[in-house]
Design a protein around this motif. Structure first.
Motif, mmCIF file in Angstrom:
data_model
loop_
_atom_site.group_PDB
_atom_site.id
_atom_site.type_symbol
_atom_site.label_atom_id
_atom_site.label_comp_id
_atom_site.label_asym_id
_atom_site.label_seq_id
_atom_site.Cartn_x
_atom_site.Cartn_y
_atom_site.Cartn_z
ATOM 1 N N ALA A 68 0.833 -1.195 0.000
ATOM 2 C CA ALA A 68 0.000 0.000 0.000
ATOM 3 C C ALA A 68 0.872 1.251 0.000
ATOM 4 O O ALA A 68 1.940 1.290 0.624
ATOM 5 C CB ALA A 68 -0.918 0.021 1.223
ATOM 6 N N VAL A 69 0.405 2.274 -0.707
ATOM 7 C CA VAL A 69 1.050 3.582 -0.695
ATOM 8 C C VAL A 69 -0.021 4.625 -0.396
ATOM 9 O O VAL A 69 -1.112 4.593 -0.970
ATOM 10 C CB VAL A 69 1.771 3.881 -2.028
ATOM 11 C CG1 VAL A 69 0.812 3.787 -3.201
ATOM 12 C CG2 VAL A 69 2.439 5.249 -1.984
ATOM 13 N N SER A 70 0.299 5.514 0.531
ATOM 14 C CA SER A 70 -0.626 6.578 0.930
ATOM 15 C C SER A 70 0.026 7.922 0.624
ATOM 16 O O SER A 70 0.804 8.440 1.437
ATOM 17 C CB SER A 70 -0.950 6.470 2.421
ATOM 18 O OG SER A 70 -1.481 5.206 2.742
ATOM 19 N N PRO A 71 -0.251 8.508 -0.531
ATOM 20 C CA PRO A 71 0.364 9.798 -0.869
ATOM 21 C C PRO A 71 -0.203 10.950 -0.050
ATOM 22 O O PRO A 71 0.417 12.007 0.030
ATOM 23 C CB PRO A 71 0.037 9.953 -2.358
ATOM 24 C CG PRO A 71 -1.208 9.154 -2.555
ATOM 25 C CD PRO A 71 -1.113 7.998 -1.611
ATOM 26 N N VAL A 72 -1.382 10.740 0.546
ATOM 27 C CA VAL A 72 -1.968 11.720 1.462
ATOM 28 C C VAL A 72 -2.065 11.052 2.818
ATOM 29 O O VAL A 72 -2.983 10.268 3.091
ATOM 30 C CB VAL A 72 -3.349 12.194 0.993
ATOM 31 C CG1 VAL A 72 -3.917 13.216 1.973
ATOM 32 C CG2 VAL A 72 -3.275 12.780 -0.403
ATOM 33 N N SER A 73 -1.086 11.326 3.662
ATOM 34 C CA SER A 73 -0.994 10.669 4.961
ATOM 35 C C SER A 73 -0.811 11.726 6.048
ATOM 36 O O SER A 73 0.182 12.465 6.041
ATOM 37 C CB SER A 73 0.181 9.680 4.971
ATOM 38 O OG SER A 73 0.213 8.959 6.167
ATOM 39 N N ASN A 74 -1.746 11.804 6.961
ATOM 40 C CA ASN A 74 -1.678 12.747 8.072
ATOM 41 C C ASN A 74 -1.235 12.003 9.326
ATOM 42 O O ASN A 74 -1.899 11.048 9.750
ATOM 43 C CB ASN A 74 -3.048 13.392 8.318
ATOM 44 C CG ASN A 74 -3.538 14.152 7.100
ATOM 45 O OD1 ASN A 74 -3.183 15.291 6.886
ATOM 46 N ND2 ASN A 74 -4.374 13.486 6.290
ATOM 47 N N ARG A 75 -0.125 12.432 9.906
ATOM 48 C CA ARG A 75 0.414 11.792 11.112
ATOM 49 C C ARG A 75 0.415 12.800 12.258
ATOM 50 O O ARG A 75 1.044 13.850 12.174
ATOM 51 C CB ARG A 75 1.838 11.298 10.852
ATOM 52 C CG ARG A 75 2.476 10.550 12.034
ATOM 53 C CD ARG A 75 3.844 10.057 11.608
ATOM 54 N NE ARG A 75 4.444 9.150 12.554
ATOM 55 C CZ ARG A 75 5.454 9.462 13.367
ATOM 56 N NH1 ARG A 75 5.978 10.692 13.337
ATOM 57 N NH2 ARG A 75 5.957 8.573 14.186
ATOM 58 N N ILE A 76 -0.311 12.458 13.305
ATOM 59 C CA ILE A 76 -0.378 13.322 14.475
ATOM 60 C C ILE A 76 0.291 12.596 15.640
ATOM 61 O O ILE A 76 -0.089 11.470 15.980
ATOM 62 C CB ILE A 76 -1.829 13.670 14.855
ATOM 63 C CG1 ILE A 76 -2.575 14.215 13.647
ATOM 64 C CG2 ILE A 76 -1.864 14.696 15.983
ATOM 65 C CD1 ILE A 76 -4.052 14.419 13.887
ATOM 66 N N THR A 77 1.302 13.215 16.223
ATOM 67 C CA THR A 77 1.987 12.671 17.387
ATOM 68 C C THR A 77 1.431 13.346 18.630
ATOM 69 O O THR A 77 1.456 14.572 18.743
ATOM 70 C CB THR A 77 3.500 12.910 17.296
ATOM 71 O OG1 THR A 77 4.013 12.320 16.097
ATOM 72 C CG2 THR A 77 4.217 12.311 18.488
ATOM 73 N N PHE A 78 0.918 12.554 19.554
ATOM 74 C CA PHE A 78 0.394 13.075 20.814
ATOM 75 C C PHE A 78 1.352 12.758 21.956
ATOM 76 O O PHE A 78 1.875 11.639 22.035
ATOM 77 C CB PHE A 78 -0.975 12.463 21.127
ATOM 78 C CG PHE A 78 -2.082 12.949 20.242
ATOM 79 C CD1 PHE A 78 -2.740 14.131 20.513
ATOM 80 C CD2 PHE A 78 -2.458 12.215 19.128
ATOM 81 C CE1 PHE A 78 -3.762 14.584 19.695
ATOM 82 C CE2 PHE A 78 -3.485 12.652 18.301
ATOM 83 C CZ PHE A 78 -4.138 13.844 18.582
ATOM 84 N N VAL A 79 1.571 13.713 22.823
ATOM 85 C CA VAL A 79 2.293 13.518 24.077
ATOM 86 C C VAL A 79 1.416 14.140 25.157
ATOM 87 O O VAL A 79 1.558 15.314 25.498
ATOM 88 C CB VAL A 79 3.696 14.150 24.053
ATOM 89 C CG1 VAL A 79 4.427 13.880 25.362
ATOM 90 C CG2 VAL A 79 4.511 13.605 22.884
#
Length: 297
Positions: A172-183
């Motif tokens: 799989a390839v996701s050219p639109v990928s939103n990554r949110i890092t929570f701390v």
């Protein structure tokens, strides 16, 4: 936190080992595995030396999928947790394993092998993690908090093109990928842990995700799974976050199972404690071997 813990214990009780459930009137297929292990070592006047120890570990993998002629919907939960109580140190009880992954993808089938999906994935751990150390010449052991529930927590929202070959392989390839890092832990957020700005509790990145999933039967009652995820922000395409996990599951008999899992993580924005006592960029790696009870129904 207690509510979440109770929820996952309920999942443990309801999960089933190496089972597949479906009905003639339903397009849903439910699969899962559960393994729990326990070990105890007790020594008294033992000339060869050693330490008393008590350990407990669980590994759960559940999935639920629905596939029609034109659509598909995949849901997954992976959970692992382990503790050990050993020796007579100030911190006798320590975490040995802790992972929680929730994922859901819904999409349309272009043909038998290609699909377009929209989905989300959550990765975190349930319990507080510590780094144990000694300062200077002191023999007194100390510990420092380095993780907690949703610290870090990673939420991915993806638009994906997927190639799938039977139930063996998916790319799989996701050219639109939103990554949110929570701390969400105040202490770790104030220190700027896991790449967030000090004092902030989240970090947003837009980038591309690559994923490879492989699952097959090695032999009767033995299954191997490999899941590789790679993410890079469009701002820094020369830096990649890598998360690669494998799991070998073996069913010895109706009641006994064993599994061996590994996980490799590399995140260029995360400093990790190293064996030489320093902290810096590095590859994180762990392996876990469990031998224990299997539950089926």
């Amino acid at each position: 936190m207690r509510l979440l813990t109770s929820f996952f214990f309920a999942l443990l009780l309801c999960s089933y080992a190496q089972a597949q459930v479906t009905s003639k009137d339903s397009l849903w297929i439910h699969q899962g595995s559960f393994a729990a292990n326990f070990s105890n070592v007790s020594l008294h006047n033992w000339a060869a030396g050693g330490q008393n120890s008590l350990s407990l570990g669980t590994v759960v993998s559940l999935s639920s999928s629905r596939e029609s002629e034109t659509t598909l919907w995949n849901n997954k939960l992976d959970f692992a947790y382990g503790l050990i109580r050993q020796g007579e140190s100030a911190f006798r009880t320590r975490k040995t394993d802790d992972q929680l992954i929730l994922a859901s993808d819904y999409g349309y089938k272009i043909n038998d092998r290609w699909s377009v999906l929209a989905g989300t994935q959550v990765r975190t751990q349930m319990d507080v993690g510590y780094e144990y150390f000694k300062e200077g010449t002191s023999d007194e052991e100390q510990r420092r908090k380095i993780s907690a529930f949703m610290a870090p927590g990673y939420v991915m929202v993806n638009l994906t093109a997927q190639y799938k070959y039977k139930n063996l392989l998916s790319l799989a390839v996701s050219p639109v990928s939103n990554r949110i890092t929570f701390v969400l832990d105040d202490d770790l957020a104030a220190a700027g842990a896991f790449g967030v700005t000090p004092g902030e509790k989240s970090r947003y990145e837009l980038g591309v995700t690559l994923r490879k999933t492989l699952e097959f039967k090695v032999m009767e009652n033995t299954t191997f799974k490999s899941d590789l995820n790679m993410f890079s922000s469009y701002k820094t395409l020369d830096k990649w976050v890598v998360n690669w996990g494998t799991l070998l599951m073996m069913k010895v008999n109706k009641y006994i199972t064993t599994n061996f899992g590994t996980q490799l993580i590399y995140d260029p924005d995360v400093d990790v404690p190293k064996d030489d006592g320093t902290t810096g960029k590095g590859v994180q790696f762990k392996h876990v071997l469990n031998l224990g009870l299997a539950l089926t129904y």
